[in-house]
Design a protein around this motif. Sequence first.
Motif, mmCIF file in Angstrom:
data_model
loop_
_atom_site.group_PDB
_atom_site.id
_atom_site.type_symbol
_atom_site.label_atom_id
_atom_site.label_comp_id
_atom_site.label_asym_id
_atom_site.label_seq_id
_atom_site.Cartn_x
_atom_site.Cartn_y
_atom_site.Cartn_z
ATOM 1 N N ILE A 60 -9.897 -0.474 -3.945
ATOM 2 C CA ILE A 60 -8.692 0.682 -4.073
ATOM 3 C C ILE A 60 -7.700 0.324 -5.123
ATOM 4 O O ILE A 60 -7.425 1.090 -5.985
ATOM 5 C CB ILE A 60 -8.514 1.401 -2.788
ATOM 6 N N THR A 61 -7.269 -0.850 -5.004
ATOM 7 C CA THR A 61 -6.536 -1.468 -5.977
ATOM 8 C C THR A 61 -6.696 -1.485 -7.282
ATOM 9 O O THR A 61 -5.926 -0.984 -8.283
ATOM 10 C CB THR A 61 -5.846 -2.909 -5.616
ATOM 11 N N LEU A 62 -7.874 -1.734 -7.670
ATOM 12 C CA LEU A 62 -8.463 -1.691 -8.903
ATOM 13 C C LEU A 62 -8.674 -0.108 -9.496
ATOM 14 O O LEU A 62 -8.305 0.199 -10.568
ATOM 15 C CB LEU A 62 -9.956 -2.177 -9.101
ATOM 16 N N LEU A 63 -8.945 0.501 -8.504
ATOM 17 C CA LEU A 63 -8.956 2.318 -8.892
ATOM 18 C C LEU A 63 -7.610 2.791 -9.196
ATOM 19 O O LEU A 63 -7.556 3.337 -10.175
ATOM 20 C CB LEU A 63 -9.585 2.981 -7.656
ATOM 21 N N LEU A 65 -5.089 1.050 -10.401
ATOM 22 C CA LEU A 65 -4.792 0.502 -12.055
ATOM 23 C C LEU A 65 -5.583 1.417 -12.930
ATOM 24 O O LEU A 65 -4.998 1.511 -13.968
ATOM 25 C CB LEU A 65 -5.014 -1.061 -11.998
ATOM 26 N N LEU A 66 -6.747 1.545 -12.833
ATOM 27 C CA LEU A 66 -7.719 2.184 -13.850
ATOM 28 C C LEU A 66 -7.106 3.395 -13.856
ATOM 29 O O LEU A 66 -7.248 4.284 -15.078
ATOM 30 C CB LEU A 66 -9.105 1.792 -13.497
ATOM 31 N N ASP A 67 -6.966 4.148 -13.032
ATOM 32 C CA ASP A 67 -6.643 5.549 -12.899
ATOM 33 C C ASP A 67 -5.181 5.608 -13.440
ATOM 34 O O ASP A 67 -4.944 6.784 -14.330
ATOM 35 C CB ASP A 67 -6.476 6.305 -11.355
ATOM 36 N N PHE A 68 -4.324 5.020 -13.286
ATOM 37 C CA PHE A 68 -2.924 5.029 -14.003
ATOM 38 C C PHE A 68 -3.094 4.659 -15.484
ATOM 39 O O PHE A 68 -2.730 5.429 -16.299
ATOM 40 C CB PHE A 68 -2.029 3.875 -13.317
ATOM 41 N N ALA A 69 -4.084 3.898 -15.561
ATOM 42 C CA ALA A 69 -4.158 3.566 -17.295
ATOM 43 C C ALA A 69 -4.983 4.597 -17.905
ATOM 44 O O ALA A 69 -4.697 4.798 -19.260
ATOM 45 C CB ALA A 69 -4.935 2.101 -17.508
ATOM 46 N N ALA A 70 -5.830 5.199 -17.347
ATOM 47 C CA ALA A 70 -6.537 6.408 -17.632
ATOM 48 C C ALA A 70 -5.634 7.559 -18.028
ATOM 49 O O ALA A 70 -5.725 8.063 -19.149
ATOM 50 C CB ALA A 70 -7.686 6.815 -16.948
ATOM 51 N N ALA A 71 -4.625 7.848 -17.255
ATOM 52 C CA ALA A 71 -3.745 9.038 -17.455
ATOM 53 C C ALA A 71 -2.916 8.667 -18.452
ATOM 54 O O ALA A 71 -2.562 9.535 -19.457
ATOM 55 C CB ALA A 71 -3.059 9.230 -16.455
ATOM 56 N N LEU A 109 1.812 8.682 -12.933
ATOM 57 C CA LEU A 109 2.171 8.575 -11.554
ATOM 58 C C LEU A 109 1.761 9.970 -10.750
ATOM 59 O O LEU A 109 1.412 9.820 -9.660
ATOM 60 C CB LEU A 109 3.761 8.236 -11.283
ATOM 61 N N GLY A 110 1.939 10.939 -11.382
ATOM 62 C CA GLY A 110 1.695 12.386 -10.618
ATOM 63 C C GLY A 110 0.156 12.235 -10.486
ATOM 64 O O GLY A 110 -0.255 12.919 -9.392
ATOM 65 N N TRP A 111 -0.720 11.598 -11.398
ATOM 66 C CA TRP A 111 -2.255 11.633 -11.126
ATOM 67 C C TRP A 111 -2.385 10.914 -9.877
ATOM 68 O O TRP A 111 -2.980 11.320 -9.011
ATOM 69 C CB TRP A 111 -2.832 11.283 -12.439
ATOM 70 N N LEU A 112 -1.924 9.812 -9.715
ATOM 71 C CA LEU A 112 -2.138 8.887 -8.393
ATOM 72 C C LEU A 112 -1.480 9.696 -7.251
ATOM 73 O O LEU A 112 -2.395 9.765 -6.131
ATOM 74 C CB LEU A 112 -1.311 7.611 -8.490
ATOM 75 N N TYR A 121 -8.678 8.280 -2.559
ATOM 76 C CA TYR A 121 -8.587 6.780 -2.293
ATOM 77 C C TYR A 121 -9.200 6.668 -0.883
ATOM 78 O O TYR A 121 -9.236 5.240 -0.463
ATOM 79 C CB TYR A 121 -7.369 6.246 -2.666
ATOM 80 N N ASP A 122 -9.719 7.512 -0.237
ATOM 81 C CA ASP A 122 -10.227 7.183 1.205
ATOM 82 C C ASP A 122 -11.552 6.507 1.181
ATOM 83 O O ASP A 122 -12.593 6.886 0.531
ATOM 84 C CB ASP A 122 -10.447 8.574 1.905
ATOM 85 N N ARG A 123 -11.469 5.366 1.875
ATOM 86 C CA ARG A 123 -12.916 4.450 1.734
ATOM 87 C C ARG A 123 -14.093 5.210 2.081
ATOM 88 O O ARG A 123 -15.168 4.893 1.685
ATOM 89 C CB ARG A 123 -12.469 3.337 2.641
ATOM 90 N N ARG A 124 -13.941 6.296 2.977
ATOM 91 C CA ARG A 124 -15.054 6.938 3.458
ATOM 92 C C ARG A 124 -15.858 7.746 2.341
ATOM 93 O O ARG A 124 -16.938 8.086 2.546
ATOM 94 C CB ARG A 124 -14.661 8.047 4.572
ATOM 95 N N TYR A 125 -15.373 7.917 1.084
ATOM 96 C CA TYR A 125 -15.814 8.916 0.257
ATOM 97 C C TYR A 125 -15.995 7.857 -1.136
ATOM 98 O O TYR A 125 -16.588 8.458 -2.013
ATOM 99 C CB TYR A 125 -14.906 9.970 -0.085
#
Length: 523
Positions: A60-63, A65-71, A109-112, A121-125
């Motif tokens: 999730i931490t990696l996601l 960082l990558l989502d913030f960078a993508a935005a 940040l709004g994307w996150l 970011y729920d581990r179940r999904y």
Amino acid sequence: MGEVTTSLQRPVTNTGRSKLVRHVDSFEIQPPAPPSHNGVPRSAWARARRRVSRWHRPYITLLLLLDFAAAAVASLIAIETFDQSRAGFYNAEQDPTWFHTVAFGLLPLGWLVSLWANRAYDRRYLGLGPDEYKRVIRAGVAVAATVSFLAFATKTDLSRYTVGTALLAALLLILLNRMLCRFVLHVVRRNISQAGHRMVLIGTLPECLEVYTAVTRNPAAGLMPVAIHVTDGYAAAKGIETPVPVYAGRDVLALVREVGGDTIAVCGSASSEPGELRRLAWQLEGSGVDLVVAPQLTDIAGPRVHIRPIEGLPLLHVEEPTLSGPALLAKNLMDRVAAGFGLLLLAPVFLFIAIAIRISDPGPVFFRQPRVGHEGRTFRVWKFRTMYVNAEDRLASLVDRNETDGMLFKMKEDPRVFPVGRFLRASSLDELPQLINVLKGEMSLVGPRPLPADDGDFLGDVRRRLLVRPGMTGLWQVSGRSDLSWDEAVRLDLYYVDNWSLAYDLSILWRTVGVVLARKGAY
């Protein structure tokens, strides 16, 4: 194969004195456990730390960082694509600091926040199924709506092209990040059996073994059973070899901790005891252990199952398969259009293959064989010829060397196949002429593979395959092709018939590309 495990540790009470344990029929019965808490929450913000499965934390931490960078990269793409004076705020050049703060800080940040609010970011999904991607798309819609509302409320002059480009690019980049991360996660799960959920199965032994077979069929799902707790007593498991240790007469939560589990799966009839499942859920609160229920609904996809509570009783409604209606019309239209364009674009490839076949073995370029199609109608399937002209005459002498257990004859080293034909089979190029069958409406791009018509009428469950048009590719092909047993191939085909959708067809077409390039199960 593991042995049936029945030895228990001597329980220790809070007073430090051990109680006697009575032995009955080679397994131990513990004294009644003290009543557990009734599930009243300790704190509204309390979150139990998971005992074993912690793969999701770095993931999730990696996601994040990558989502913030993508935005942020999406904002940069939008700024570079359009003139900066139009890229975002009016008079941005006079106040570049605030502009860049919004573009590269507040918007990512709004994307996150939106992704978190939509439980992306729920581990179940994470790691399996379409829910993760659906939640990302919902978050994208929420971000677009929020930006539009704020711009309207504050009367901010925005460039629609720039903001639209930034939002769309961010959505696409985040989805791409999720696909790449999921691919890496699946590789880890398949190759080193890590980053998964360690499950303890509860139920009768046949029910638990059935669930074990189902969840281990796809290692990418990350569900790893480590123990079975039988509810029908040790005698039911006596003398039976099992893939994981079997326990009986144990406290479930203590057993989970002992075997290092993080998930309890209640199988079949074990979930039918009135109140037992609810009390088990209470007992697990605050323990960091997940509870899942595996009902006796096999090979039914999630969209067909709906939970409708009636007076506190959660009823599972199973919808009928979609075998008609607008979705089917859209599928037929997509088939015809794709087949028409495919035949036009592949015409040079067809010509090259035809020349190679004629040079390899004089005879017809195409091979046409009667196959059973939709609702039992017979048609002739088009294929590039891959065998010598006398192949049918030589079949009788090779029947004893059949390497499959189904209705088709398969050999990995079939002497009737000439060299060019072997390449065509391995690369699946010999199937391309079936676009003619698709264009005529006899076949579909995706569906169960058509079987020979000379094997007589289909009986039993196999006949259900005929409710849909046969396909050039299907769930059978992307799951192993000729390497699968006949029973497994039929199960996959029936699963497709009962659960097909346009999205599922597109998913199978995408998976087909990888299977063809890997030449898996093709011979």
